[in-house]
Write a protein that holds these residues in place. Structure first.
Motif, PDB file in Angstrom:
ATOM      1  N   LEU A   1       0.858  -1.179   0.000  1.00  0.00           N
ATOM      2  CA  LEU A   1       0.000   0.000   0.000  1.00  0.00           C
ATOM      3  C   LEU A   1       0.899   1.235   0.000  1.00  0.00           C
ATOM      4  N   ASP A   2       1.020   1.847  -1.174  1.00  0.00           N
ATOM      5  CA  ASP A   2       1.938   2.980  -1.362  1.00  0.00           C
ATOM      6  C   ASP A   2       1.115   4.214  -1.715  1.00  0.00           C
ATOM      7  N   ASP A   3       0.597   4.895  -0.709  1.00  0.00           N
ATOM      8  CA  ASP A   3      -0.225   6.082  -0.948  1.00  0.00           C
ATOM      9  C   ASP A   3       0.601   7.277  -1.383  1.00  0.00           C
ATOM     10  N   GLU A   4       1.820   7.365  -0.919  1.00  0.00           N
ATOM     11  CA  GLU A   4       2.636   8.540  -1.215  1.00  0.00           C
ATOM     12  C   GLU A   4       3.006   8.606  -2.690  1.00  0.00           C
ATOM     13  N   ARG A   5       3.358   7.488  -3.276  1.00  0.00           N
ATOM     14  CA  ARG A   5       3.771   7.494  -4.680  1.00  0.00           C
ATOM     15  C   ARG A   5       2.618   7.908  -5.589  1.00  0.00           C
ATOM     16  N   ALA A   6       1.409   7.497  -5.254  1.00  0.00           N
ATOM     17  CA  ALA A   6       0.245   7.867  -6.064  1.00  0.00           C
ATOM     18  C   ALA A   6      -0.143   9.323  -5.854  1.00  0.00           C
ATOM     19  N   GLY A   7       0.341   9.937  -4.774  1.00  0.00           N
ATOM     20  CA  GLY A   7       0.033  11.342  -4.525  1.00  0.00           C
ATOM     21  C   GLY A   7      -1.457  11.564  -4.358  1.00  0.00           C
ATOM     22  N   ASN A   8      -1.995  12.531  -5.097  1.00  0.00           N
ATOM     23  CA  ASN A   8      -3.427  12.803  -4.976  1.00  0.00           C
ATOM     24  C   ASN A   8      -4.280  11.787  -5.736  1.00  0.00           C
ATOM     25  N   ARG A   9      -3.644  10.745  -6.237  1.00  0.00           N
ATOM     26  CA  ARG A   9      -4.372   9.671  -6.901  1.00  0.00           C
ATOM     27  C   ARG A   9      -4.364   8.384  -6.077  1.00  0.00           C
ATOM     28  N   LYS A  10      -4.103   8.516  -4.778  1.00  0.00           N
ATOM     29  CA  LYS A  10      -4.248   7.336  -3.943  1.00  0.00           C
ATOM     30  C   LYS A  10      -5.717   6.912  -3.970  1.00  0.00           C
ATOM     31  N   PRO A  11      -6.023   5.648  -3.720  1.00  0.00           N
ATOM     32  CA  PRO A  11      -7.415   5.193  -3.803  1.00  0.00           C
ATOM     33  C   PRO A  11      -8.343   6.023  -2.936  1.00  0.00           C
TER      34      PRO A  11
ATOM     35  N   GLY B   1       4.049   1.606   2.605  1.00  0.00           N
ATOM     36  CA  GLY B   1       5.128   2.565   2.419  1.00  0.00           C
ATOM     37  C   GLY B   1       5.576   2.573   0.978  1.00  0.00           C
ATOM     38  N   ASP B   2       6.766   3.087   0.734  1.00  0.00           N
ATOM     39  CA  ASP B   2       7.289   3.170  -0.623  1.00  0.00           C
ATOM     40  C   ASP B   2       7.457   1.775  -1.205  1.00  0.00           C
ATOM     41  N   CYS B   3       6.799   1.526  -2.335  1.00  0.00           N
ATOM     42  CA  CYS B   3       6.792   0.174  -2.898  1.00  0.00           C
ATOM     43  C   CYS B   3       8.170  -0.255  -3.388  1.00  0.00           C
ATOM     44  N   VAL B   4       8.929   0.674  -3.958  1.00  0.00           N
ATOM     45  CA  VAL B   4      10.257   0.318  -4.466  1.00  0.00           C
ATOM     46  C   VAL B   4      11.171  -0.066  -3.318  1.00  0.00           C
ATOM     47  N   ALA B   5      11.223   0.754  -2.294  1.00  0.00           N
ATOM     48  CA  ALA B   5      12.065   0.451  -1.139  1.00  0.00           C
ATOM     49  C   ALA B   5      11.617  -0.841  -0.461  1.00  0.00           C
ATOM     50  N   GLY B   6      10.308  -1.027  -0.316  1.00  0.00           N
ATOM     51  CA  GLY B   6       9.798  -2.218   0.344  1.00  0.00           C
ATOM     52  C   GLY B   6      10.106  -3.490  -0.417  1.00  0.00           C
ATOM     53  N   LEU B   7       9.903  -3.462  -1.726  1.00  0.00           N
ATOM     54  CA  LEU B   7      10.168  -4.655  -2.530  1.00  0.00           C
ATOM     55  C   LEU B   7      11.660  -4.958  -2.607  1.00  0.00           C
ATOM     56  N   ALA B   8      12.465  -3.906  -2.752  1.00  0.00           N
ATOM     57  CA  ALA B   8      13.920  -4.118  -2.797  1.00  0.00           C
ATOM     58  C   ALA B   8      14.414  -4.712  -1.486  1.00  0.00           C
ATOM     59  N   ARG B   9      13.919  -4.194  -0.381  1.00  0.00           N
ATOM     60  CA  ARG B   9      14.309  -4.712   0.929  1.00  0.00           C
ATOM     61  C   ARG B   9      13.840  -6.155   1.108  1.00  0.00           C
TER      62      ARG B   9
END
Length: 464
Positions: free
Chosen positions: A36-46, A77-85
């Motif tokens: 669930l990455d609301d920040e990356r979607a910005g004002n387009r979060k669900p 959180g951030d999907c890229v950081a989460g998936l990489a981790r």
């Protein structure tokens, strides 16, 4: 044992016909993940309605994975950081995902390739977006030739079976879904949602089975809001609980204009993604330059206009068909397709309010709020898009209501008018106008003339 394989779920919340899941399962133990990455979607979060659906869809997917003794890992959180981790912690060889085309997801996919091996697959559309082109190799901007070209490529590939899943030696940490707060609590406004919808892959298959039995009548019945003529598959398609290839396959052997009409709707969904691939911010700005300076009435600049927008949102316009639609949307997260066009035309033509205010309201209140489809549909109705009806086509809500026999639909959603006979309910006469029903924001003739006057002014400025 071979290395674990991460499957990154987004709007593809199913196990059947999931190319990324099948590829991962063939290579090793599968770790299914949703971030669930609301920040990356910005004002387009669900929006609120979408978050309600997402909670129940993730819950359903987790149960389906449980049949394989697997589980869905939830990260926030951030999907890229989460998936990489996660890839580093588990020793995962590859992250597998169905490709998405919203700008924030495309950016995330590109960024993720710098951190780990990312394998992308097509699977949410009849054909990969961007693959249907003209003879010169350019993408289509008009639906009819796009429809013809894609139709020649049909049927799509055969749907994939649900794969067997092997399990990792250890499971990584997962959030608790209930702690994400996706469901409304204070107040809990979702009672109508719960009554209206069963969510998840099994529910999608059940709804498809029901629709296939009545698809022959779809061409006519889809326009009548008082009858169950539509498929109601749109939220299941949006969240990827079912694929368009599965739907196309289920319609094989069926004949008649209803089948062709529904397949055309599936192709329109592909067309919206085709437009988004060309214009990534299509839902944010009018395509036609003239309408970027159009004299829209701005709700942010006056309490009167803001009040009219709120009246439209809450179903208090004084037009029974419009109020029924907007109340249905608020109560259930969905609105009949014919009524969607009527309410959108009213907002942009009768009230002369910028289509983006309507698009944003739908984004927050629809359970099928799709970035590409929502923007494409609003630009089509408002006359501002790349392929669009003329702005001068102003739908007459009272005539539309009577033409498409909306009396029972109005009775269901506008109880103030439920006592009126069919002859009066579409356009109640003054002598029968209920005291608790609002007066019209504007009469049809006045609204139409104001819209056409604004259009003439815009054309005059453009030509000069």
């Amino acid at each position: 044992m071979s290395s674990p394989q991460i499957v990154w779920f987004r709007r593809d919340l199913r196990l059947q016909d999931h190319p990324a899941l099948c590829a991962a399962a063939a290579r090793g133990p599968v770790i299914p993940v949703y971030v669930l990455d609301d920040e990356r979607a910005g004002n387009r979060k669900p929006g609120g309605a979408s978050r309600w659906w997402l909670h129940h869809s993730l819950e359903s997917l987790g149960k389906s994975l449980g049949r394989h003794r697997s589980k869905l890992i939830l990260l926030r959180g951030d999907c890229v950081a989460g998936l990489a981790r996660l890839a580093e912690e588990t020793g995962a060889e590859t992250v597998h995902a169905i490709q998405h085309y919203e700008p924030w997801w495309k950016d995330a996919e590109e960024e993720l390739t710098g951190h780990c091996d990312l394998a992308l697959y097509d699977g949410n559309y009849l054909m990969p977006p961007g693959s249907v082109t003209t003879g010169s190799g350019t993408p289509y901007k008009i639906f009819t030739p796009f429809y013809r070209a894609l139709s020649r490529m049909m049927p799509p590939r055969d749907p994939l079976e649900e794969p067997a899943l092997s399990l990792p030696d250890e499971w990584p940490h997962s959030d608790d879904l209930d702690e994400w707060g996706l469901l409304p609590t204070k107040p809990d406004w979702a009672d109508g949602f719960r009554k209206q919808w069963d969510v998840g892959e099994i529910a999608a298959q059940d709804r498809l089975t029901d629709f296939v039995d009545r698809v022959s009548a779809y061409e006519d019945d889809r326009n009548f809001p008082s009858c169950e003529g539509t498929s109601r598959l749109s939220p299941h398609l949006h969240w990827g609980e079912i694929s368009p290839a599965q739907i196309w396959k289920a319609l094989e052997g069926k004949r008649g204009q209803g089948v062709q009409a529904f397949r055309s709707e599936l192709i329109w969904r592909d067309f919206a993604q085709n437009i988004l691939c060309q214009f990534p911010y299509y839902p944010e700005e009018s395509y036609r330059q003239a309408y970027r300076d159009f004299p829209w009435r701005n709700p942010n600049r006056g309490h009167l206009i803001a009040g009219e927008l709120e009246a439209w949102q809450m179903g208090r316009t004084g037009y029974p068909i419009i109020d029924a639609g907007m109340r249905q949307l608020w109560a259930t997260g969905w609105m009949h397709n014919r009524v969607r066009m009527i309410v959108a035309s009213f907002l942009t033509k009768h009230l002369l309010i910028d289509w983006r205010h309507g698009e944003r309201w739908f984004w927050d209140t629809l359970v099928d709020a799709d970035y590409a489809s929502n923007g494409t549909n609003w630009q089509w109705v408002s006359g501002t898009g790349v392929d669009t009806q003329l702005f001068t086509r102003v739908m007459a809500p009272l005539l539309q209501s009577e033409k498409f026999s909306a009396a029972d639909y109005i009775r269901e959603w506008v109880p103030e008018l439920a006592h009126l006979p069919d002859a009066d309910i579409h356009d109640p006469p003054p002598s029968k106008w209920p005291e608790d029903y609002p007066e019209r924001l504007i009469e049809h003739r006045e609204g139409r003339e104001r819209a056409l006057s604004a259009y003439r002014d815009m054309k005059g400025e453009t030509e000069s």
